[in-house]
Design a protein around this motif. Structure first.
Motif, PDB file in Angstrom:
ATOM      1  N   ILE A  72      -4.136   0.717  -2.342  1.00 56.00           N
ATOM      2  CA  ILE A  72      -3.494  -0.567  -2.604  1.00 56.00           C
ATOM      3  C   ILE A  72      -2.740  -0.499  -3.930  1.00 56.00           C
ATOM      4  O   ILE A  72      -3.222   0.066  -4.911  1.00 56.00           O
ATOM      5  CB  ILE A  72      -4.519  -1.723  -2.602  1.00 56.00           C
ATOM      6  CG1 ILE A  72      -3.799  -3.054  -2.658  1.00 56.00           C
ATOM      7  CG2 ILE A  72      -5.529  -1.570  -3.732  1.00 56.00           C
ATOM      8  CD1 ILE A  72      -4.683  -4.236  -2.323  1.00 56.00           C
ATOM      9  N   ILE A 107      -3.673  -8.414  -8.038  1.00 52.73           N
ATOM     10  CA  ILE A 107      -4.170  -7.040  -8.173  1.00 52.73           C
ATOM     11  C   ILE A 107      -3.020  -6.182  -8.660  1.00 52.73           C
ATOM     12  O   ILE A 107      -1.938  -6.254  -8.153  1.00 52.73           O
ATOM     13  CB  ILE A 107      -4.661  -6.447  -6.841  1.00 52.73           C
ATOM     14  CG1 ILE A 107      -5.827  -7.233  -6.267  1.00 52.73           C
ATOM     15  CG2 ILE A 107      -5.071  -4.991  -7.023  1.00 52.73           C
ATOM     16  CD1 ILE A 107      -6.269  -6.759  -4.912  1.00 52.73           C
ATOM     17  N   GLU A 165      -3.136  -2.218  -9.402  1.00 50.04           N
ATOM     18  CA  GLU A 165      -3.892  -0.992  -9.599  1.00 50.04           C
ATOM     19  C   GLU A 165      -3.168  -0.099 -10.600  1.00 50.04           C
ATOM     20  O   GLU A 165      -2.164  -0.471 -11.168  1.00 50.04           O
ATOM     21  CB  GLU A 165      -4.062  -0.276  -8.255  1.00 50.04           C
ATOM     22  CG  GLU A 165      -4.885  -1.045  -7.257  1.00 50.04           C
ATOM     23  CD  GLU A 165      -6.325  -1.185  -7.688  1.00 50.04           C
ATOM     24  OE1 GLU A 165      -6.817  -2.321  -7.746  1.00 50.04           O
ATOM     25  OE2 GLU A 165      -6.950  -0.165  -8.005  1.00 50.04           O
ATOM     26  N   LEU A 190      -4.966   5.512   2.099  1.00 50.98           N
ATOM     27  CA  LEU A 190      -4.292   4.243   1.831  1.00 50.98           C
ATOM     28  C   LEU A 190      -4.726   3.721   0.462  1.00 50.98           C
ATOM     29  O   LEU A 190      -5.893   3.447   0.242  1.00 50.98           O
ATOM     30  CB  LEU A 190      -4.681   3.205   2.878  1.00 50.98           C
ATOM     31  CG  LEU A 190      -3.806   3.044   4.104  1.00 50.98           C
ATOM     32  CD1 LEU A 190      -4.481   2.159   5.113  1.00 50.98           C
ATOM     33  CD2 LEU A 190      -2.446   2.479   3.735  1.00 50.98           C
ATOM     34  N   TYR A 248       0.845  -1.192   0.000  1.00 47.62           N
ATOM     35  CA  TYR A 248       0.000   0.000   0.000  1.00 47.62           C
ATOM     36  C   TYR A 248       0.881   1.243   0.000  1.00 47.62           C
ATOM     37  O   TYR A 248       1.983   1.235   0.549  1.00 47.62           O
ATOM     38  CB  TYR A 248      -0.861   0.053   1.270  1.00 47.62           C
ATOM     39  CG  TYR A 248      -1.994  -0.926   1.323  1.00 47.62           C
ATOM     40  CD1 TYR A 248      -1.797  -2.220   1.789  1.00 47.62           C
ATOM     41  CD2 TYR A 248      -3.273  -0.548   0.930  1.00 47.62           C
ATOM     42  CE1 TYR A 248      -2.852  -3.122   1.862  1.00 47.62           C
ATOM     43  CE2 TYR A 248      -4.341  -1.439   1.001  1.00 47.62           C
ATOM     44  CZ  TYR A 248      -4.121  -2.719   1.460  1.00 47.62           C
ATOM     45  OH  TYR A 248      -5.163  -3.598   1.528  1.00 47.62           O
TER      46      TYR A 248
END
Lengths: 111, 109
Positions: free
Chosen positions: A45, A56, A58, A43, A35
Motif C-alpha cells: 500500500i 496512510i 507508507e 502488494l 498500491y
C-alpha cells in the motif's frame, strides 16, 4: 459499468520523466487507495485517502504524490521516474477499511 | 493440495481436487480478514471475508478458517476448477488492510 477504473492501462516512459495515473470510482466509497505490485506479486500500500484527507502514507518516496480532486477520484503523480518505479500500480476503493474493490491496474515501465 | 504461504508460493492441484491455501498473519489485534483472487492481468477480487469473532465461514465452494491462537488463516477451495488458477492473497485489517505475499494456484486439467 466499471466500478473502479484506471488510465492508462500501460505506460512506458523514460527515466527522469514526470507522469500521472488517473483513478475513478463510481461506487460512492469514502476511501481510495494506491498500491504498488512488484514482479513477485507483492502488494504494497502506498496511500489512502478518506474524504479527501490522506490517512496512510507508507515509506514512499516524496516523488510520489496522490491528488484527490473529489471523493470519486484519486490520481497518482510521479516525478523524476526511476527504473525501480517499474511495477503495476493498482487503485482501489472501499467503505472505510472494509472490502476493497480494485481497478484493473496500470503497468508502468521505466526505460 | 496444500500450500504453506511464503515457503511454498506455488500450489499445483489436479482439477476436481480440493485446494488449501494457507496464510500466517502478523498482528494478533487484526479483527477482519479477506481472501482475494488475482487473475493474470487483472486486479485482486474479493472472494470471502471473516471477522475475528468467527472461526469459519463458508461461501460457494470456498471456506475460510481462522485460528487466532496461531495467527493462521486458510482458504479451502472445493472441487478446484481451471478457472480457479490465480494468485491468492490474504489480507488482515488492524486500522488498514495489509496484504500477505500471495500464493499462486495452478490447476492441472
Amino acid at each position: 459499468d466499471t466500478a473502479v477504473s484506471q488510465t492508462p492501462k500501460y505506460l512506458v516512459t523514460q527515466m527522469g520523466n514526470d507522469k500521472s495515473i488517473k483513478c475513478e470510482q463510481n461506487l460512492g466509497h469514502d476511501t481510495m487507495y494506491w498500491y504498488k505490485q512488484d514482479s513477485k506479486k507483492f502488494l504494497k500500500i502506498m496511500f489512502s485517502y478518506n474524504n479527501k484527507e490522506l490517512i496512510i502514507n507508507e515509506t514512499v518516496p516524496n516523488r510520489f504524490s496522490p491528488k484527490s480532486p473529489d471523493k470519486a477520484h484519486l490520481n497518482l503523480h510521479i516525478n523524476s521516474l526511476e527504473l525501480g518505479d517499474s511495477a503495476v500500480y493498482f487503485c482501489a476503493s472501499s467503505v472505510r477499511a472494509n472490502e476493497q474493490f480494485f481497478g484493473p491496474g496500470t503497468r508502468l515501465t521505466v526505460l | 493440495g496444500e500450500s504453506v504461504g511464503l515457503h511454498l508460493p506455488t500450489l499445483s492441484v489436479q482439477e476436481g481436487d480440493n485446494s488449501i491455501i494457507n496464510c500466517a498473519y502478523s498482528n494478533s489485534a487484526s479483527d477482519y480478514f479477506i481472501w482475494y483472487k488475482q487473475e493474470s492481468g487483472k486486479g485482486p477480487q474479493f472472494i470471502i471475508d471473516i471477522r475475528s469473532n468467527m472461526d469459519k465461514r463458508q461461501g460457494q465452494r470456498v471456506t475460510v478458517l481462522l485460528n487466532k491462537t496461531v495467527k493462521h488463516l486458510s482458504l479451502q477451495i472445493a472441487a478446484t476448477q481451471p478457472g480457479d488458477s490465480a494468485v491468492y492473497f490474504c489480507a488482515e485489517n488492524w486500522g488498514d488492510m495489509r496484504f500477505g505475499a500471495g500464493t499462486r494456484l495452478t490447476v492441472k486439467p
